[in-house]
Scaffold this motif. Structure first.
Motif, PDB file in Angstrom:
ATOM      1  N   THR A  68      -1.209 -44.479   2.989  1.00 32.57           N
ATOM      2  CA  THR A  68      -0.284 -44.767   4.009  1.00 32.57           C
ATOM      3  C   THR A  68      -1.209 -44.459   5.324  1.00 32.57           C
ATOM      4  N   ILE A 115       6.037 -43.687   9.902  1.00 33.68           N
ATOM      5  CA  ILE A 115       6.323 -44.135   8.774  1.00 33.68           C
ATOM      6  C   ILE A 115       7.068 -43.063   7.665  1.00 33.68           C
ATOM      7  N   SER A 137       9.780 -50.479   6.860  1.00 29.07           N
ATOM      8  CA  SER A 137       8.796 -50.073   6.410  1.00 29.07           C
ATOM      9  C   SER A 137       9.205 -48.621   5.644  1.00 29.07           C
ATOM     10  N   PRO A 175      -0.410 -44.656  11.325  1.00 29.70           N
ATOM     11  CA  PRO A 175       0.686 -44.296  12.180  1.00 29.70           C
ATOM     12  C   PRO A 175       0.349 -43.200  12.824  1.00 29.70           C
ATOM     13  N   ASP A 223       3.117 -52.100  11.338  1.00 33.06           N
ATOM     14  CA  ASP A 223       4.144 -51.502  11.044  1.00 33.06           C
ATOM     15  C   ASP A 223       5.407 -52.755  11.495  1.00 33.06           C
ATOM     16  N   HIS A 224       6.525 -52.789  11.000  1.00 32.08           N
ATOM     17  CA  HIS A 224       7.610 -53.904  11.430  1.00 32.08           C
ATOM     18  C   HIS A 224       7.687 -53.931  13.039  1.00 32.08           C
ATOM     19  N   TYR A 274      -1.493 -48.050   7.501  1.00 34.15           N
ATOM     20  CA  TYR A 274      -0.645 -48.150   8.616  1.00 34.15           C
ATOM     21  C   TYR A 274      -1.020 -47.673   9.776  1.00 34.15           C
ATOM     22  N   ARG A 321       5.774 -45.255  15.948  1.00 37.67           N
ATOM     23  CA  ARG A 321       4.637 -45.574  14.959  1.00 37.67           C
ATOM     24  C   ARG A 321       4.931 -44.443  13.915  1.00 37.67           C
TER      25      ARG A 321
END
Length: 197
Positions: free
Chosen positions: A138, A86, A112, A144, A10-11, A142, A84
């Motif tokens: 997802t 999304i 994101s 998350p 993630d960014h 990612y 974390r």
């Protein structure tokens, strides 16, 4: 590079990596025309003074940017505050492109946001398949800690049941049974980003 097809960051953690810190520092120096640190510090201190307070409260008019008035944008913004996490917006890609664009301008770095990519067929038959596939993608891409789901106008007009859809997705193994997937119904045709938040 810490990013690969097998490991998508993630960014937030991605831009903490040394090569991105160097790249962003060079970008700031060469392209953003930054003020000297002393000017920034002086301005920060000025905003804490009574003089600034009086000038700020003396305003007679307020300009509101109507482009921000969208409930899902507020929900996406709220989800950005959790580590974390999304955002997963159940709706069309065009709406989500606006949220990403707005938040990227706001935070001055890529943001994101995932879309269930609903199209005409989902608008007629419902977006369950999009939700099941989207949550699985997802979760795998990612990794998350949490996926925060919100809706757009399309999903709200056809009446998609988020709770039921998420339960079905968990039953089909898109995400683990005990994985956190909070959701919010955020119809963009009423309220504003404040309500969505």
């Amino acid at each position: 590079m810490p990013q690969s097809a097998e490991k998508t960051l993630d960014h937030a953690p991605l831009f903490c990596e040394p090569e991105y810190r160097q790249m962003l520092a060079k970008k700031k120096l060469k392209f953003e025309c930054p003020h000297p640190d002393q000017v920034v510090s002086d301005q920060r201190e000025f905003t804490k003074t009574w003089e600034y307070r009086e000038k700020n409260l003396a305003r007679q008019a307020l300009v509101v940017n109507p482009a921000k008035a969208c409930q899902p944008l507020g929900a996406v913004f709220a989800a950005a505050g959790f580590e974390r996490t999304i955002s997963f917006v159940h709706g069309s890609q065009g709406c989500v492109a606006y949220y990403r664009s707005h938040l990227s301008r706001h935070f001055k770095e890529p943001s994101s946001v995932v879309s269930s990519s609903m199209t005409e067929d989902a608008a007629v038959f419902g977006g369950l398949k999009n939700m099941v596939d989207g949550l699985a993608n997802t979760y795998k891409l990612y990794s998350p800690k949490m996926i925060a789901v919100s809706t757009t106008c399309m999903a709200e007009v056809i009446g998609d049941d988020l709770h039921g859809f998420i339960e079905n997705a968990k039953s089909e193994g898109s995400v683990p049974r005990d994985f956190d997937v909070p959701f919010a119904h955020t119809p963009a045709f009423v309220g504003s980003h404040v309500d969505g938040y």
